[in-house]
Design an enzyme around this catalytic site. Structure first.
Site, PDB file in Angstrom:
ATOM      1  N   CYS A   1      -3.017   2.302 -21.833  1.00  0.00           N
ATOM      2  CA  CYS A   1      -3.067   2.822 -20.813  1.00  0.00           C
ATOM      3  C   CYS A   1      -1.660   2.278 -19.846  1.00  0.00           C
ATOM      4  O   CYS A   1      -2.173   1.782 -18.323  1.00  0.00           O
ATOM      5  CB  CYS A   1      -3.946   2.451 -20.133  1.00  0.00           C
ATOM      6  SG  CYS A   1      -5.162   0.032 -19.372  1.00  0.00           S
TER       7      CYS A   1
ATOM      8  N   ARG B   1       6.280 -10.788 -16.145  1.00  0.00           N
ATOM      9  CA  ARG B   1       7.421  -9.699 -16.020  1.00  0.00           C
ATOM     10  C   ARG B   1       7.693  -9.161 -14.189  1.00  0.00           C
ATOM     11  O   ARG B   1       8.184  -8.655 -14.996  1.00  0.00           O
ATOM     12  CB  ARG B   1       5.996  -8.608 -16.491  1.00  0.00           C
ATOM     13  CG  ARG B   1       4.447  -8.507 -15.282  1.00  0.00           C
ATOM     14  CD  ARG B   1       3.962  -7.384 -15.193  1.00  0.00           C
ATOM     15  NE  ARG B   1       2.666  -7.224 -14.885  1.00  0.00           N
ATOM     16  CZ  ARG B   1       2.292  -6.465 -13.875  1.00  0.00           C
ATOM     17  NH1 ARG B   1       2.115  -4.797 -15.173  1.00  0.00           N
ATOM     18  NH2 ARG B   1       0.574  -6.794 -14.260  1.00  0.00           N
TER      19      ARG B   1
ATOM     20  N   HIS C   1       0.574  -1.231   0.260  1.00  0.00           N
ATOM     21  CA  HIS C   1      -0.292  -0.334   0.128  1.00  0.00           C
ATOM     22  C   HIS C   1       0.728   1.152   0.231  1.00  0.00           C
ATOM     23  O   HIS C   1       0.665   2.090  -1.181  1.00  0.00           O
ATOM     24  CB  HIS C   1      -0.242  -0.140   1.300  1.00  0.00           C
ATOM     25  CG  HIS C   1      -1.684  -1.115   1.056  1.00  0.00           C
ATOM     26  ND1 HIS C   1      -2.175  -1.782   2.480  1.00  0.00           N
ATOM     27  CD2 HIS C   1      -2.167  -1.600   0.563  1.00  0.00           C
ATOM     28  CE1 HIS C   1      -3.128  -2.786   2.203  1.00  0.00           C
ATOM     29  NE2 HIS C   1      -2.982  -3.177   0.871  1.00  0.00           N
TER      30      HIS C   1
END
Length: 775
Positions: free
Chosen positions: A702, A665, A389
């Site tokens: 995006c 990835r 977070h």
């Protein structure tokens, strides 16, 4: 030498020696022993004589035939005192950190228990000690400011197993010994006391990039070191009263923080503070604190004792989202210590220097938001991952963060000069002047570029040939909204709704979701906001939903697959979006659609929620646009069937690339193996853009690919005219496109799609140089 496993069990009566307690009886508590240790330290005699009496008392109390203390001296663990081993080995037996079982305890800073130590592969025999007749062993680290300064060990001849109560008792005693060592009571020698101090030499450390950027400043500890000078209680009832009063004061403080109105930038912090409140009012935690005081500790020592035990237990948890609760518990314990010290409002966030670099083991997003963003230049974490977070919030704030730098806090002091290179995941503590000068030059160049981009804020994003390009930002938290105006972006091309779920301790209710989405739409005004429905699962796990163990999470039960299987979750979110956009435009996008049927099922749920509002005579959005992410290659071959059903397409290049090349990835050996500028990927994207253009459907990219000027240039060359990216990328990409002639680039690239090369990067860089494109 020394060691053990983590298996609690009942003790067995040892053969011979000093043991006289019945079989399976628990050892006496440490309360009387702590009192006796204090008396011993006040007695006359040399240091060695007093320490010998200390280990003798520990052995008797622990029903052990051997008790030994090893202290870190000149980087070696030296046997300082023993009861049961050969006394001639004292000050002669030495072990490296990591050598033998004593070294293993020191290296990992954790207790070990072994019923038969000599069979352990880490066992290292030291003949001068005479320990070959002892089999079972229990050892704990002696810690000071979370740094190992020694090891405390007990041994028995029999192959006995030690109980958890014995481990806790020995850890309590080790904590007292640590304070004695730090205060110089055991030695008076700088040679020994120095182990509790951080070195002053420069050093470099590597970690993981959690948020890119460069910062130079001074060290500020997120958790100021709170030294407990008195560990052994004189008056147990009085200590309990002090503890209860401090807990009540701390609870009131947390409650007041929750009652305070939220500011514009801390909308998410309230949710984390709710977690603090839950922990602060936990009766089990308070009961453990009382038990620690009952054992003979002061209130402060009890808090540190319970904090250390909780940290040890939670560090064994591998789930990163559950481990984040450790940061909450640490913060709560530190708050309580400040209340006990009469300094309830002391905080590292107060009196922050202008160039602060924050260091912490771990921290939550609300804690980061407590700091003045004008003064906080960077963050270094001993833990933390790219999906934590605090990393998400830091990226939104453009604060460079490096995580995974183990042990760095033990090697720094507040006020040390430090360089944080988030671009290359490295930091330099107390760097040499030439290192500082080099980074200051880099920082000056970076700041000059940022100033230039800010000056170009009002310039239109139009290429040299007149092509209008829509530059949008990716967002996911309320603190991202300010970037819309800062960058003059055309809108939000991707609003990650899952981030609001990730920073909360519980599932946000429909009303809370509606309020958030309405606030986002209000701030955007006439600019579009594309809300992506929950993309959870994989590396984004909500602890209150439970975690599914999967062999390949990236291709597992996540995103639209999860929410279609749990339609109530998706219905509540869609309902909140529709109510938030009443009378205005709403763009909704579904993630990870792999086939047309999945989109149709999701769209049916949305349509039912629209009809529900109509039937209730509630306002609905004035305009509703529904699209899908194109991340799964299989969906591309269904475009003829899909395009008539959607209003727009958004390419998610991050997942698309890893699926195209079957390459994780996040795998360090594969991260740079496949280039996004490969002819295969560019040819695929070029074909997708052509299909969407022929159908008259707008298409946006995006992913991270659109945030780098050279890659963005290539995307414009294949025909894309809408890019969504992190806010920090808007300036560099706008500068690039304003220097670009798109038709010339498109003609150049038309002959490259069938190239057999690994990458077209070199050819595109050459094109940029020859045509004056700023990349």
């Amino acid at each position: 030498m020394r060691g053990g496993d983590d298996r609690p069990a009942s003790p067995v009566r040892p053969d011979g020696g000093k043991a006289t307690t019945p079989a399976r009886a628990a050892p006496p508590g440490p309360r009387g022993l702590l009192r006796r240790l204090r008396e011993v330290m006040a007695e006359a005699g040399t240091v060695d004589e007093r320490l010998a009496r200390v280990v003798r008392n520990i052995a008797t109390n622990m029903v052990a035939e051997v008790c030994s203390v090893y202290l870190l001296r000149n980087d070696d663990l030296e046997l300082y005192a023993t009861e049961g081993l050969n006394p001639d080995a004292v000050h002669k037996t030495r072990l490296k950190v990591g050598e033998g079982l004593v070294g293993d305890i020191a290296a990992h800073a954790r207790p070990l228990m072994l019923a038969d130590a000599q069979t352990h592969p880490q066992f290292a025999y030291k003949p001068e000690t005479g320990e070959e007749i002892y089999h079972s062993l229990l050892g704990v680290p002696i810690l000071r400011d979370n740094r190992v300064i020694g090891v405390l060990v007990v041994q028995n001849k029999t192959r006995r197993q030690y109980m958890e109560e014995e481990v806790e008792a020995l850890e309590t005693i080790a904590m007292v010994l640590a304070e004695m060592v730090a205060s110089g009571q055991l030695s008076g020698s700088e040679d020994l006391v120095a182990v509790t101090r951080a070195p002053t030499m420069p050093f470099r450390a590597d970690g993981r990039t959690l948020s890119e950027g460069l910062a130079i400043g001074t060290v500020v500890l997120h958790e100021p070191r709170i030294h407990v000078d008195k560990t052994i209680a004189d008056d147990i009832p009085h200590e309990k009263q002090r503890l209860d009063a401090a807990v009540a004061s701390m609870r009131d403080q947390v409650d007041r923080m929750l009652e305070a109105p939220d500011s514009d930038i801390v909308g998410e912090s309230r949710d984390v503070l709710e977690t603090y409140k839950m922990f602060a009012h936990d009766t089990g935690w308070l009961a453990k604190l009382h038990q620690a005081v009952d054992s003979g500790l002061t209130a402060e020592a009890a808090v540190q004792r319970v904090q250390g035990d909780t940290r040890h237990r939670m560090q064994a948890i591998t789930d990163p989202y559950l481990r984040e609760r450790l940061a909450d518990l640490d913060d709560l314990a530190n708050r309580l210590l400040l209340h006990l010290a009469g300094k309830p409002y002391q905080s590292a966030a107060e009196n922050l220097p202008d160039n602060a670099i924050l260091l912490a083991r771990a921290m939550g997003p609300a804690e980061l938001l407590d700091y003045d963003r004008r003064k906080l230049q960077g963050v270094v974490l001993e833990e933390g991952s790219s999906v934590s977070h605090v990393a998400i919030v830091a990226r939104a704030l453009s604060i460079p963060v490096i995580g995974g730098v183990e042990g760095v806090i033990a090697r720094v002091e507040p006020g040390d000069m430090i360089v944080v290179d988030g671009d290359h995941a490295q930091l330099f503590v107390r760097p040499a002047p030439d290192v500082i000068n080099a980074f200051q030059q880099s920082l000056a160049l970076r700041q000059a570029r940022l100033a230039k981009y800010a000056a170009q804020r009002e310039d239109p994003s139009v290429t040299r040939d007149g092509t209008r390009v829509a530059l949008l930002i990716n967002a996911g938290l309320l603190i991202d909204l300010g970037h819309l105006d800062e960058t003059n972006a055309d809108g939000i091309g991707l609003y990650r709704t899952e981030l609001q779920f990730m920073v909360r301790p519980t599932m946000p209710k429909a009303e809370a979701q509606t309020a958030i989405y309405r606030r986002v739409i209000d701030h955007a005004g006439d600019r579009p906001v594309v809300f992506r429905t929950l993309d959870i699962g994989g590396d984004k796990v909500l602890p209150y939903l439970g975690r599914q163990v999967e062999e390949n999470p990236a291709m597992g039960w996540r995103a639209i697959r999860l929410t279609l299987d749990r339609p109530a979750l998706l219905k509540v979110q869609l309902r909140a979006m529709l109510e938030a956009a009443a009378g205005r435009s709403l763009h909704v996008m579904f993630p990870m659609i792999a086939e047309v049927d999945e989109f149709r099922r999701a769209r049916r749920l949305l349509d039912r929620e629209v009809q529900r509002l109509v039937s209730l005579r509630k306002p609905v959005p004035l305009k509703l646009a529904v699209g899908t992410m194109l991340e799964v290659p299989a969906l591309a071959w269904q475009l003829p069937a899909l395009l008539p059903l959607v209003d727009f397409i958004s390419i998610g290049s991050n997942d698309l690339m890893q699926f195209m090349f079957a390459a994780d990835r996040g795998h360090p050996k594969l991260a740079d193996r496949y280039d996004p500028l490969s002819p295969a990927l560019l040819a695929f994207l070029h074909w997708v853009v052509q299909q969407c253009r022929s159908a008259g459907k707008p298409v946006t990219l995006c992913g991270e690919m659109g945030s780098r000027p050279l890659e963005a240039m290539a995307l414009l060359g294949i025909g894309l005219e809408r890019l969504s990216m992190p806010a920090s990328a808007i300036g560099p990409v706008k500068e690039m496109l304003r220097s670009l002639d798109v038709p010339r680039l498109a003609d150049f690239m038309s002959g490259l799609y069938r190239s057999p090369e690994h990458s077209l990067r070199a050819q595109l860089e050459e094109f940029a140089r020859e045509n004056g494109v700023i990349v």
